[in-house]
Scaffold this active site. Sequence first.
Site, PDB file in Angstrom:
ATOM      1  N   GLY A 279      14.311 -15.953  17.116  1.00  0.00           N
ATOM      2  CA  GLY A 279      15.769 -16.140  17.066  1.00  0.00           C
ATOM      3  C   GLY A 279      16.485 -14.851  16.734  1.00  0.00           C
ATOM      4  O   GLY A 279      15.875 -13.829  16.424  1.00  0.00           O
TER       5      GLY A 279
ATOM      6  N   ASP B 169       9.858 -12.847  24.228  1.00  0.00           N
ATOM      7  CA  ASP B 169      11.218 -13.008  23.688  1.00  0.00           C
ATOM      8  C   ASP B 169      12.119 -11.860  24.119  1.00  0.00           C
ATOM      9  O   ASP B 169      13.326 -11.917  23.913  1.00  0.00           O
ATOM     10  CB  ASP B 169      11.188 -13.101  22.159  1.00  0.00           C
TER      11      ASP B 169
HETATM   12  P1  AMP Z   1      12.734  -7.022  18.364  1.00  0.00           P
HETATM   13  O1  AMP Z   1      11.446  -6.354  18.069  1.00  0.00           O
HETATM   14  O2  AMP Z   1      13.953  -6.143  18.116  1.00  0.00           O
HETATM   15  O3  AMP Z   1      12.786  -7.638  19.726  1.00  0.00           O
HETATM   16  O4  AMP Z   1      12.901  -8.186  17.299  1.00  0.00           O
HETATM   17  C1  AMP Z   1      11.960  -9.203  17.106  1.00  0.00           C
HETATM   18  C2  AMP Z   1      12.513 -10.225  16.141  1.00  0.00           C
HETATM   19  O5  AMP Z   1      12.767  -9.649  14.854  1.00  0.00           O
HETATM   20  C3  AMP Z   1      13.830 -10.856  16.570  1.00  0.00           C
HETATM   21  O6  AMP Z   1      13.839 -12.192  16.140  1.00  0.00           O
HETATM   22  C4  AMP Z   1      14.846 -10.035  15.818  1.00  0.00           C
HETATM   23  O7  AMP Z   1      16.056 -10.715  15.635  1.00  0.00           O
HETATM   24  C5  AMP Z   1      14.127  -9.795  14.502  1.00  0.00           C
HETATM   25  N1  AMP Z   1      14.570  -8.578  13.826  1.00  0.00           N
HETATM   26  C6  AMP Z   1      14.347  -7.295  14.195  1.00  0.00           C
HETATM   27  N2  AMP Z   1      14.896  -6.439  13.318  1.00  0.00           N
HETATM   28  C7  AMP Z   1      15.494  -7.185  12.369  1.00  0.00           C
HETATM   29  C8  AMP Z   1      16.235  -6.891  11.188  1.00  0.00           C
HETATM   30  N3  AMP Z   1      16.479  -5.655  10.790  1.00  0.00           N
HETATM   31  N4  AMP Z   1      16.697  -7.932  10.452  1.00  0.00           N
HETATM   32  C9  AMP Z   1      16.467  -9.196  10.834  1.00  0.00           C
HETATM   33  N5  AMP Z   1      15.771  -9.539  11.905  1.00  0.00           N
HETATM   34  C10 AMP Z   1      15.297  -8.549  12.690  1.00  0.00           C
HETATM   35 MG    MG Z   2      13.772  -8.849  20.714  1.00  0.00          MG
END
Ligand code: AMP
Ligand code: MG
Length: 486
Positions: free
Chosen positions: A90, A252
């Site tokens: 999410g 995702d």
């Molecule tokens: P990503 O690697 O950017 O595609 O993120 C993978 C998951 O981690 C997703 O659900 C993001 O919303 C969550 N996420 C990444 N960075 C953060 C952050 N700094 N704070 C909260 N959630 C994060």
């Molecule tokens: Mg992502």
Amino acid sequence: MKALDQLHFDTRFARLGDTFSVEVLPDPIDEPRLVVASPSAMALLDLDLSEAEQPLFAELFSGHKLWEGAEPRAMVYSGHQFGGYTPRLGDGRGLLLGEVINEAGEHWDLHLKGAGQTPFSRMGDGRAVLRSSIREFLGSEALHALGIPSSRALCVIGSSTVVWRERQERAAMLVRLAQSHVRFGHFEYFYYIKQPEQAQQLLDYVLEHHYPDCREAEAPYLAMFRSIVERNAELIARWQAYGFCHGVMNTDNMSILGITFDFGPYAFLDDFDANFICNHSDDRGRYSYSNQVPVAHWNLSALAQALTPFIAVDDLKAALELFLPLYQAHYLDLMRRRLGVTTAEDDDLALVEQLLQCMQRGAVDYTLFFRHLGEQPLDAALQVVRDDFIDLAAFDQWSERYRARCAREPNNAQGRRERMHAVNPLYILRNYLAQQAIEAAEAGDYSKVRELHQVLSRPFEEQPGMQAYAERPPEWGKHLEISCSS
Ligand code: AMP
Ligand code: MG
């Protein structure tokens, strides 16, 4: 053109209800300031670039103010990360502010990335740092300019808010535009929690709003899945042809629209290297440059699995089988263009592969090779690029074959340079260029980010005074490791 406060919002996704997304207000960042905005992305919202200079712009896109029609929501989804299933991901730090309807009648999702914590933040702080926001901004807009479908970036807003990564950094927000933020992982989520009704609701939603032509088909869901396979085949062909490495091809991060999406530690190849791994955290090279093709197929299979309640397994399998041949056809078509040939011969793929092997051995700059190859006359161009190869005998063999191939082209020399320069960029977003621009921005000077963005928005055109952006990378700049922490 519209004024900033006149944007017209729709909330179609929000109306699907709380099973799909939850309402969360943005948590503003301090002392917001405009780092960079994209004129062509602004135009998608009918906004003139001058709107970005208004104080209201930075206030709106840093969470301090909201439009009346906006309804910020965090979406729920799950996904396969590095091959393993994570049941709930999410939007942990991004919010869908709403869908802007532009004058052309298109809906554009406004997604505010770095907007603070949500119920999906897990251990994260909900923030994005300046460095990664600039990287996504530059990457999105550079891909678009190269003709590679991608989510877009409206702007980056910087701040004085402190966040901690490996070191102390400043928080920023990126405004992402896309016609949909639905990912493969949205369907996986409802499949694995066994909520077929919600899955079908989402399927109908995507069909109605994003694949309306498929509704006329005998089997609409299947037609839509087939289109998704087709779009991904074409997308990955473009990545491969232009040397783009996504870095985190988790399901995702795969868009249901078949656009480049959610790329963090991405890179464009400098030297050609089929085994290049751009993500420092990808120990085994699951998402290496050459693995992107089988991984995209794998990701589509994961989506197919999630659609088994609605589409017969044999039909899904048959659709999946289209991926590789479609990919190959698109890739070959693009590489023919990059080589300046306009006709098709059976041996063309072998010609491309032989070239790539030579490039791999010689660590030849992937972008500049094609650009220089397009110069006239051909013999002189071949002489120039030859200097970069190590195994000269192998290169000479290839160049004989290529010369003969070109000689069989109708009107070979005519328009060759224009034709090739129109598909072979002079400027590419090299990691070290992004890095230099980021370091300046971190010190408060945004001019380098803006200039780099401007150069990359016309990658095929030689721009006076911008030669520095077309140089080979220095040795230190070739193997920068980009981490996932952003
Ligand atoms: P990503 O690697 O950017 O595609 O993120 C993978 C998951 O981690 C997703 O659900 C993001 O919303 C969550 N996420 C990444 N960075 C953060 C952050 N700094 N704070 C909260 N959630 C994060
Ligand atoms: Mg992502």
